[in-house]
Motif scaffolding. Structure first.
Motif, PDB file in Angstrom:
ATOM      1  N   GLY A 171      -4.424   6.696  -4.227  1.00 52.93           N
ATOM      2  CA  GLY A 171      -5.032   7.864  -4.844  1.00 52.93           C
ATOM      3  C   GLY A 171      -4.299   8.255  -6.109  1.00 52.93           C
ATOM      4  O   GLY A 171      -3.472   7.512  -6.630  1.00 52.93           O
ATOM      5  N   LEU A 172      -4.612   9.438  -6.573  1.00 57.96           N
ATOM      6  CA  LEU A 172      -4.020   9.988  -7.794  1.00 57.96           C
ATOM      7  C   LEU A 172      -2.966  11.018  -7.403  1.00 57.96           C
ATOM      8  O   LEU A 172      -3.244  11.914  -6.601  1.00 57.96           O
ATOM      9  N   VAL A 173      -1.787  10.890  -7.977  1.00 57.13           N
ATOM     10  CA  VAL A 173      -0.706  11.814  -7.662  1.00 57.13           C
ATOM     11  C   VAL A 173       0.097  12.074  -8.926  1.00 57.13           C
ATOM     12  O   VAL A 173       0.168  11.208  -9.818  1.00 57.13           O
TER      13      VAL A 173
ATOM     14  N   PHE B 293       2.688  -5.642  -2.110  1.00 59.84           N
ATOM     15  CA  PHE B 293       2.769  -6.090  -3.494  1.00 59.84           C
ATOM     16  C   PHE B 293       2.036  -5.080  -4.366  1.00 59.84           C
ATOM     17  O   PHE B 293       1.134  -4.391  -3.901  1.00 59.84           O
ATOM     18  N   ARG B 294       2.413  -5.017  -5.607  1.00 57.49           N
ATOM     19  CA  ARG B 294       1.643  -4.203  -6.536  1.00 57.49           C
ATOM     20  C   ARG B 294       1.438  -4.988  -7.819  1.00 57.49           C
ATOM     21  O   ARG B 294       2.247  -5.828  -8.203  1.00 57.49           O
ATOM     22  N   GLN B 295       0.318  -4.656  -8.445  1.00 58.13           N
ATOM     23  CA  GLN B 295      -0.021  -5.306  -9.705  1.00 58.13           C
ATOM     24  C   GLN B 295      -0.468  -4.259 -10.703  1.00 58.13           C
ATOM     25  O   GLN B 295      -1.491  -3.597 -10.487  1.00 58.13           O
ATOM     26  N   ALA B 296       0.311  -4.105 -11.743  1.00 63.36           N
ATOM     27  CA  ALA B 296      -0.042  -3.189 -12.823  1.00 63.36           C
ATOM     28  C   ALA B 296      -0.913  -3.936 -13.823  1.00 63.36           C
ATOM     29  O   ALA B 296      -0.860  -5.169 -13.906  1.00 63.36           O
ATOM     30  N   PRO B 297      -1.719  -3.208 -14.592  1.00 63.07           N
ATOM     31  CA  PRO B 297      -2.576  -3.874 -15.582  1.00 63.07           C
ATOM     32  C   PRO B 297      -1.781  -4.773 -16.514  1.00 63.07           C
ATOM     33  O   PRO B 297      -0.770  -4.359 -17.088  1.00 63.07           O
ATOM     34  N   GLY B 298      -2.218  -6.011 -16.639  1.00 68.76           N
ATOM     35  CA  GLY B 298      -1.574  -6.947 -17.544  1.00 68.76           C
ATOM     36  C   GLY B 298      -0.270  -7.527 -17.049  1.00 68.76           C
ATOM     37  O   GLY B 298       0.415  -8.247 -17.789  1.00 68.76           O
TER      38      GLY B 298
ATOM     39  N   ASP C 203       4.861   3.351 -11.447  1.00 68.55           N
ATOM     40  CA  ASP C 203       4.444   2.880 -10.125  1.00 68.55           C
ATOM     41  C   ASP C 203       2.928   2.680 -10.045  1.00 68.55           C
ATOM     42  O   ASP C 203       2.420   2.187  -9.040  1.00 68.55           O
ATOM     43  N   THR C 204       2.226   3.052 -11.090  1.00 72.84           N
ATOM     44  CA  THR C 204       0.775   2.900 -11.120  1.00 72.84           C
ATOM     45  C   THR C 204       0.382   1.428 -11.010  1.00 72.84           C
ATOM     46  O   THR C 204       0.978   0.561 -11.660  1.00 72.84           O
ATOM     47  N   GLY C 205      -0.623   1.170 -10.178  1.00 73.48           N
ATOM     48  CA  GLY C 205      -1.120  -0.189 -10.030  1.00 73.48           C
ATOM     49  C   GLY C 205      -1.967  -0.317  -8.778  1.00 73.48           C
ATOM     50  O   GLY C 205      -2.164   0.650  -8.040  1.00 73.48           O
TER      51      GLY C 205
ATOM     52  N   VAL D 118      -3.238   3.026  -6.799  1.00 71.90           N
ATOM     53  CA  VAL D 118      -2.333   4.169  -6.902  1.00 71.90           C
ATOM     54  C   VAL D 118      -2.178   4.509  -8.377  1.00 71.90           C
ATOM     55  O   VAL D 118      -1.819   3.645  -9.185  1.00 71.90           O
ATOM     56  N   THR D 119      -2.457   5.752  -8.716  1.00 75.51           N
ATOM     57  CA  THR D 119      -2.314   6.206 -10.092  1.00 75.51           C
ATOM     58  C   THR D 119      -1.361   7.388 -10.122  1.00 75.51           C
ATOM     59  O   THR D 119      -1.585   8.380  -9.424  1.00 75.51           O
ATOM     60  N   VAL D 120      -0.295   7.255 -10.892  1.00 70.10           N
ATOM     61  CA  VAL D 120       0.695   8.323 -10.999  1.00 70.10           C
ATOM     62  C   VAL D 120       0.609   8.897 -12.410  1.00 70.10           C
ATOM     63  O   VAL D 120       0.864   8.193 -13.388  1.00 70.10           O
TER      64      VAL D 120
END
Length: 126
Positions: A10-12, A37-42, A90-92, A122-124
């Motif tokens: 979610g958005l935090v 795992f996380r993947q950020a844009p690019g 941490d966004t991704g 997840v969007t921070v």
């Protein structure tokens, strides 16, 4: 059939907290590992937290160590990722993954895992 289902994104705001859940079915917890795992844009997919079922050993990336905690509830076949002190970086998209017989030094590599759930965003915000 092995299935993993991630939820809880979610958005935090920066400094806030979120808890992600990964519901696991069809994978015997013994001798298995579950990772987030996380993947950020690019950017490449990054292994940030892993837990080994046999002894609850955990491994974290330096980027989340001290802020994130991975834990498993074997009775519920669910692995959680508690994320505190969140930062915009941490966004991704966060993915959970499962694998069998992974040695410690390979736990954070995507290629070590044969089973993947869908991602949760997840969007921070700053």
């Amino acid at each position: 059939e092995v299935q993993l289902q991630a939820s809880g994104g979610g958005l935090v705001q920066a400094g806030g907290s979120l808890r992600l859940s990964c519901a696991v079915s069809g994978l015997t917890f013994g001798n298995s590992a579950i990772a987030w795992f996380r993947q950020a844009p690019g950017k490449e997919r990054e292994g940030i937290a892993c837990i080994v079922s046999d002894d609850d050993d955990t491994v974290y990336s330096d980027s989340v160590k001290g802020r994130f905690t991975i834990a498993s509830d074997n009775a519920k076949n669910t692995v959680y990722l508690q994320m505190n002190s969140l930062k915009p970086e941490d966004t991704g998209v966060y993915y959970c993954a499962g694998g069998l017989g992974i040695i410690l030094t390979m736990l954070r590599l995507p290629s070590s895992y044969g089973y993947w759930g869908q991602g949760t965003l997840v969007t921070v915000s700053s």
